[in-house]
Design an enzyme around this catalytic site. Structure first.
Site, PDB file in Angstrom:
ATOM      1  N   GLY A 299       0.832  -1.202   0.000  1.00 24.84           N
ATOM      2  CA  GLY A 299       0.000   0.000   0.000  1.00 24.84           C
ATOM      3  C   GLY A 299       0.862   1.245   0.000  1.00 24.84           C
TER       4      GLY A 299
ATOM      5  N   HIS B 228      -2.223   7.305   7.720  1.00 26.25           N
ATOM      6  CA  HIS B 228      -1.395   8.307   7.041  1.00 26.25           C
ATOM      7  C   HIS B 228      -2.221   9.531   6.661  1.00 26.25           C
ATOM      8  CE1 HIS B 228       2.575   6.572   6.655  1.00 26.25           C
ATOM      9  NE2 HIS B 228       2.138   5.464   6.079  1.00 26.25           N
TER      10      HIS B 228
ATOM     11  N   HIS C  35      -3.472   1.094   8.254  1.00 27.18           N
ATOM     12  CA  HIS C  35      -2.151   1.740   8.168  1.00 27.18           C
ATOM     13  C   HIS C  35      -2.219   2.937   7.224  1.00 27.18           C
ATOM     14  CE1 HIS C  35       2.440   1.520   7.910  1.00 27.18           C
ATOM     15  NE2 HIS C  35       2.144   2.285   6.886  1.00 27.18           N
ATOM     16  N   GLU C  36      -2.882   2.744   6.063  1.00 31.84           N
ATOM     17  CA  GLU C  36      -2.977   3.829   5.073  1.00 31.84           C
ATOM     18  C   GLU C  36      -3.907   4.933   5.551  1.00 31.84           C
ATOM     19  OE1 GLU C  36      -0.449   1.287   3.327  1.00 31.84           O
ATOM     20  OE2 GLU C  36      -0.652   3.472   3.183  1.00 31.84           O
TER      21      GLU C  36
ATOM     22  N   GLN D  44       2.427  10.412   1.455  1.00 37.84           N
ATOM     23  CA  GLN D  44       3.795   9.893   1.382  1.00 37.84           C
ATOM     24  C   GLN D  44       4.549  10.401   0.156  1.00 37.84           C
ATOM     25  OE1 GLN D  44       2.432   5.609   2.302  1.00 37.84           O
ATOM     26  NE2 GLN D  44       4.470   5.727   3.231  1.00 37.84           N
TER      27      GLN D  44
ATOM     28  N   CYS E 243       7.229   0.850   7.144  1.00 39.46           N
ATOM     29  CA  CYS E 243       6.605   1.946   6.392  1.00 39.46           C
ATOM     30  C   CYS E 243       7.616   2.498   5.387  1.00 39.46           C
ATOM     31  CB  CYS E 243       6.168   3.057   7.350  1.00 39.46           C
ATOM     32  SG  CYS E 243       5.332   4.442   6.560  1.00 39.46           S
ATOM     33  N   LEU E 244       7.153   2.768   4.179  1.00 39.84           N
ATOM     34  CA  LEU E 244       8.052   3.285   3.135  1.00 39.84           C
ATOM     35  C   LEU E 244       8.619   4.644   3.506  1.00 39.84           C
ATOM     36  CD1 LEU E 244       5.805   2.315   0.081  1.00 39.84           C
ATOM     37  CD2 LEU E 244       7.919   1.168   0.794  1.00 39.84           C
TER      38      LEU E 244
HETATM   39  C1  NB4 Z   1       2.332  -0.780   4.491  1.00 40.99           C
HETATM   40  C2  NB4 Z   1       2.038  -2.119   5.209  1.00 40.99           C
HETATM   41  C3  NB4 Z   1       2.772  -2.260   6.529  1.00 40.99           C
HETATM   42  C4  NB4 Z   1       1.822  -3.144   7.394  1.00 40.99           C
HETATM   43  C5  NB4 Z   1       2.821  -6.420   5.287  1.00 40.99           C
HETATM   44  C6  NB4 Z   1       3.738  -6.141   4.122  1.00 40.99           C
HETATM   45  C7  NB4 Z   1       5.210  -4.692   3.052  1.00 40.99           C
HETATM   46  C8  NB4 Z   1       4.243  -1.840   3.288  1.00 40.99           C
HETATM   47  C9  NB4 Z   1       3.777  -0.611   4.094  1.00 40.99           C
HETATM   48  C10 NB4 Z   1       0.471  -3.106   6.801  1.00 40.99           C
HETATM   49  C11 NB4 Z   1       0.558  -2.215   5.556  1.00 40.99           C
HETATM   50  C12 NB4 Z   1       3.939   0.549   3.091  1.00 40.99           C
HETATM   51  C13 NB4 Z   1       2.322   2.378   3.143  1.00 40.99           C
HETATM   52  C14 NB4 Z   1       5.406  -5.663   2.050  1.00 40.99           C
HETATM   53  C15 NB4 Z   1       4.714  -6.877   2.150  1.00 40.99           C
HETATM   54  C16 NB4 Z   1       3.963  -9.049   1.277  1.00 40.99           C
HETATM   55  C17 NB4 Z   1       3.361  -9.327  -0.103  1.00 40.99           C
HETATM   56  C18 NB4 Z   1       3.843  -9.797  -2.421  1.00 40.99           C
HETATM   57  C19 NB4 Z   1       4.931  -9.949  -3.426  1.00 40.99           C
HETATM   58  C20 NB4 Z   1       6.290  -8.360  -2.188  1.00 40.99           C
HETATM   59  C21 NB4 Z   1       5.188  -8.211  -1.147  1.00 40.99           C
HETATM   60  C22 NB4 Z   1       5.840  -7.973   0.202  1.00 40.99           C
HETATM   61  F1  NB4 Z   1       6.224  -5.400   1.001  1.00 40.99           F
HETATM   62  N1  NB4 Z   1       4.368  -4.916   4.084  1.00 40.99           N
HETATM   63  N2  NB4 Z   1       5.891  -3.486   2.980  1.00 40.99           N
HETATM   64  N3  NB4 Z   1       5.429  -2.376   3.695  1.00 40.99           N
HETATM   65  N4  NB4 Z   1       3.464   1.792   3.667  1.00 40.99           N
HETATM   66  N5  NB4 Z   1       3.869  -7.116   3.177  1.00 40.99           N
HETATM   67  N6  NB4 Z   1       4.815  -7.873   1.184  1.00 40.99           N
HETATM   68  N7  NB4 Z   1       4.440  -9.476  -1.076  1.00 40.99           N
HETATM   69  O1  NB4 Z   1       3.588  -2.250   2.360  1.00 40.99           O
HETATM   70  O2  NB4 Z   1       4.355   2.550   4.307  1.00 40.99           O
HETATM   71  O3  NB4 Z   1       1.928   3.443   3.929  1.00 40.99           O
HETATM   72  O4  NB4 Z   1       5.697  -8.710  -3.461  1.00 40.99           O
HETATM   73 NI    NI Z   2       3.238   3.661   5.679  1.00 39.53          NI
END
Ligand code: NB4
Ligand code: NI
Length: 188
Positions: A60, A157, A153-154, A65, A110-111
């Site tokens: 997400g 933000h 989470h989103e 961001q 978080c990114l």
């Molecule tokens: C947002 C998430 C943090 C917790 C759980 C997860 C990843 C984020 C942040 C809930 C929302 C970004 C936005 C991932 C990830 C699992 C699925 C599919 C194949 C890779 C991908 C990796 F990358 N968090 N990163 N953080 N945020 N799962 N996955 N996989 O997404 O800051 O506000 O590709």
């Molecule tokens: Ni985030």
């Protein structure tokens, strides 16, 4: 396309602002912003794009961001994942939620946060949400598991809240009453 250089980091004031509702019909600028957010999440799960543009994976991303304090975010769980959900949420709202909570046993990342912040982030286990899609059509859906956690989470933000604001400062891994743990690699 959105690159890591476009993503603002912890300390930037926009991450602590309450974002503004978006007017419909969407301006070309807001439509492009919404499409770019979803494209970032899709690209960030594509090995080639990750390699080529050094993208940090995500499920997400929210408009603040990329320094746009607007109530828009995107979520993407590709077909291969058991969630299989891909959406743009504009002016999203949680209309109801379970008493039961849940949390990722891996914690959250978080990114916009270039450091690991260990600890459980308590979230609602199940939520009913309302939002508008890019055409201005309102939709309502029930979410549970990782999609429910990611939506919250989103949405945080959009209200200037960071995941670590929810972590118990005295004991980050303290038991969370009436909560279901979700074992998912945070992929971070
Ligand atoms: C947002 C998430 C943090 C917790 C759980 C997860 C990843 C984020 C942040 C809930 C929302 C970004 C936005 C991932 C990830 C699992 C699925 C599919 C194949 C890779 C991908 C990796 F990358 N968090 N990163 N953080 N945020 N799962 N996955 N996989 O997404 O800051 O506000 O590709
Ligand atoms: Ni985030």
């Amino acid at each position: 396309m959105i690159l890591m250089k476009d993503i603002i980091r912890e300390g930037h004031p926009t991450l602590r602002m309450r974002s503004e509702e978006v007017a419909f019909p969407l301006s070309d600028e807001d439509r492009k912003l919404a499409e770019d957010l979803l494209m970032y999440v899709k690209n960030s799960q594509d090995e080639e794009m990750i390699e080529k543009y050094d993208l940090r994976p995500g499920v997400g991303i929210a408009a603040p961001q990329v320094n746009q304090p607007k109530r828009i975010f995107a979520l993407h769980f590709d077909e291969s994942s058991d969630e299989n959900l891909s959406l743009i949420a504009i002016n999203p709202k949680i209309v109801s939620h379970s008493v039961e909570r849940s949390y990722l046993t891996s914690g959250e990342g978080c990114l916009s946060v270039d450091r690991a912040v260990p600890g459980y982030v308590p979230r609602y286990a199940r939520i009913t949400v309302k939002a508008f899609d890019i055409e201005g059509k309102e939709y309502k859906m029930r979410l549970k598991g990782l999609p429910a956690i990611a939506f919250q989470h989103e949405l945080d933000h959009l209200n200037g809240i960071m995941f670590f604001d929810h972590i118990n400062p005295k004991n980050p891994f303290a038991e969370i009453p009436n909560a279901t743990p979700i074992d998912r690699s945070s992929g971070d």
